[in-house]
Motif scaffolding. Structure first.
Motif, mmCIF file in Angstrom:
data_model
loop_
_atom_site.group_PDB
_atom_site.id
_atom_site.type_symbol
_atom_site.label_atom_id
_atom_site.label_comp_id
_atom_site.label_asym_id
_atom_site.label_seq_id
_atom_site.Cartn_x
_atom_site.Cartn_y
_atom_site.Cartn_z
ATOM 1 N N GLY A 13 -7.404 9.321 2.473
ATOM 2 C CA GLY A 13 -6.427 9.793 3.444
ATOM 3 C C GLY A 13 -5.470 8.695 3.868
ATOM 4 O O GLY A 13 -4.249 8.890 3.896
ATOM 5 N N VAL A 14 -6.018 7.521 4.211
ATOM 6 C CA VAL A 14 -5.150 6.416 4.626
ATOM 7 C C VAL A 14 -4.243 5.987 3.476
ATOM 8 O O VAL A 14 -3.075 5.638 3.680
ATOM 9 N N GLY A 15 -4.772 6.005 2.261
ATOM 10 C CA GLY A 15 -3.966 5.631 1.106
ATOM 11 C C GLY A 15 -2.799 6.566 0.889
ATOM 12 O O GLY A 15 -1.677 6.130 0.601
ATOM 13 N N LEU A 16 -3.028 7.866 1.044
ATOM 14 C CA LEU A 16 -1.944 8.839 0.896
ATOM 15 C C LEU A 16 -0.901 8.670 1.988
ATOM 16 O O LEU A 16 0.303 8.803 1.738
ATOM 17 N N ALA A 17 -1.341 8.377 3.209
ATOM 18 C CA ALA A 17 -0.399 8.158 4.310
ATOM 19 C C ALA A 17 0.491 6.955 4.027
ATOM 20 O O ALA A 17 1.695 6.973 4.313
ATOM 21 N N THR A 21 4.964 16.474 7.485
ATOM 22 C CA THR A 21 4.085 16.767 8.614
ATOM 23 C C THR A 21 3.665 15.537 9.406
ATOM 24 O O THR A 21 3.264 15.647 10.561
ATOM 25 N N GLY A 22 3.710 14.364 8.775
ATOM 26 C CA GLY A 22 3.279 13.151 9.448
ATOM 27 C C GLY A 22 1.777 12.976 9.521
ATOM 28 O O GLY A 22 1.283 12.122 10.266
ATOM 29 N N VAL A 69 -8.844 12.786 7.917
ATOM 30 C CA VAL A 69 -7.570 13.106 8.548
ATOM 31 C C VAL A 69 -6.919 11.775 8.903
ATOM 32 O O VAL A 69 -7.522 10.961 9.609
ATOM 33 N N ALA A 70 -5.706 11.536 8.393
ATOM 34 C CA ALA A 70 -5.061 10.236 8.556
ATOM 35 C C ALA A 70 -3.624 10.396 9.008
ATOM 36 O O ALA A 70 -2.988 11.437 8.792
ATOM 37 N N ALA A 71 -3.099 9.328 9.629
ATOM 38 C CA ALA A 71 -1.700 9.313 10.073
ATOM 39 C C ALA A 71 -1.162 7.900 9.936
ATOM 40 O O ALA A 71 -1.918 6.921 10.062
ATOM 41 N N VAL A 86 6.329 1.874 7.949
ATOM 42 C CA VAL A 86 4.889 2.129 8.025
ATOM 43 C C VAL A 86 4.140 0.882 7.583
ATOM 44 O O VAL A 86 4.324 0.392 6.461
ATOM 45 N N VAL A 87 3.293 0.356 8.455
ATOM 46 C CA VAL A 87 2.582 -0.893 8.188
ATOM 47 C C VAL A 87 1.081 -0.699 8.022
ATOM 48 O O VAL A 87 0.383 -1.603 7.556
ATOM 49 N N ALA A 88 0.574 0.457 8.419
ATOM 50 C CA ALA A 88 -0.858 0.705 8.345
ATOM 51 C C ALA A 88 -1.100 2.205 8.463
ATOM 52 O O ALA A 88 -0.150 2.990 8.604
ATOM 53 N N ALA A 89 -2.357 2.597 8.399
ATOM 54 C CA ALA A 89 -2.726 4.000 8.604
ATOM 55 C C ALA A 89 -4.077 4.048 9.294
ATOM 56 O O ALA A 89 -4.931 3.175 9.082
ATOM 57 N N VAL A 90 -4.263 5.059 10.126
ATOM 58 C CA VAL A 90 -5.518 5.250 10.839
ATOM 59 C C VAL A 90 -6.096 6.598 10.443
ATOM 60 O O VAL A 90 -5.355 7.542 10.136
#
Length: 260
Positions: free
Chosen positions: A142-146, A188-189, A204-206, A215-219
């Motif tokens: 999920g984080v990778g896709l974000a 969708t973000g 579930v990631a954003a 975008v510098v990271a994902a949670v």
């Protein structure tokens, strides 16, 4: 290749080969192990290991086994996408955990992989094959896709054109589908990644934005797939990502203006 030294471009290349011999599956190595994994002669490995140990990059325990030293940890603390990011994000990650009691993750993009910089273990028994410093391909998490969805178009296209490894029958391996998923993430973000690494987990990631809007990271949250209440998880993840972004200096565009 024990006993034979591979051609190395420079002395610095050989030093890096020694450090690269260590990973999550090989956190403690003997001198012979280092020599073999680095592709260096035992004599060369001994000399380089001694230099790295003297500087503090490696440490030798009472059994003569080597580990990564604290000096490298001190340097890593200076990385803006490492511990510095973690310090800013941790209060929001802890809030996300307290709100859900599920597995919470923070990750950054490094080349074609996602690197996990923080992980808070949840109470569920879902199999999470993650630890701090672990790497996974971008398309399978999920984080990778974000992160990939907000990378430069050339980076996205290069990734989609490459081999997409499968870990379960549900892993995205079709480049056409991957492009559609990335477009949906941008729209969708948020990302909902289901059973891609293990067949019992849903993520579930954003995205997290820096001060300039990039975008510098994902949670993310990782929960048992069979029990996932996605509509309830999405707002919680979005709030955490938005809070970290604001703490990093990001400000949303006023109404009517395009977002960064």
């Amino acid at each position: 290749m024990a006993g034979r030294e591979r051609a190395a471009p420079s002395a610095s290349g050989r030093l890096l080969a020694v450090l690269a011999a260590f990973d999550h599956e090989h956190a403690a190595l003997s001198l012979t192990d280092i020599s073999r994994r680095a592709g260096l002669s035992l004599t060369t490995a001994h000399r380089l290991v001694a230099a790295l140990t003297g500087w503090g990059a490696l440490e030798r325990d009472v059994n003569g086994v080597y580990h990564v030293g604290l000096r490298l940890w001190e340097l890593a603390a200076l990385a803006p996408r490492g511990l510095a990011l973690r310090q800013v994000a941790l209060p929001f990650l802890e809030d996300l955990y307290e709100a859900t009691h599920e597995n919470v993750q923070l990750a950054v993009m490094d080349g074609t992989e996602v690197v996990y910089t923080e992980w808070i273990a949840g109470r569920s028994s879902v199999g999470v094959r993650i630890q701090v410093g672990a790497r996974w391909p971008l398309h399978a998490t999920g984080v990778g896709l974000a992160l990939l969805a907000h990378a430069r178009p050339a980076v996205q296209e290069g990734y989609c054109s490459g081999a997409l490894a499968a870990y379960t029958p549900y892993t995205i391996t079709d480049p056409v589908r991957l492009r559609r998923v990335l477009a949906e993430v941008r729209r969708t973000g948020v990302v909902v990644s289901s059973r891609q690494i293990t067949d019992d987990a849903l993520s579930v990631a954003a995205p997290v934005r820096g001060a300039d809007g990039s975008v510098v990271a994902a949670v993310s949250l990782v929960v048992p797939w069979a029990e996932a209440r996605v509509p309830a998880l999405i707002p919680a993840v979005r709030v955490a990502a938005r809070g970290i972004s604001r703490a990093l200096g990001w400000r949303p565009a006023p109404p009517g203006e395009p977002r960064a």
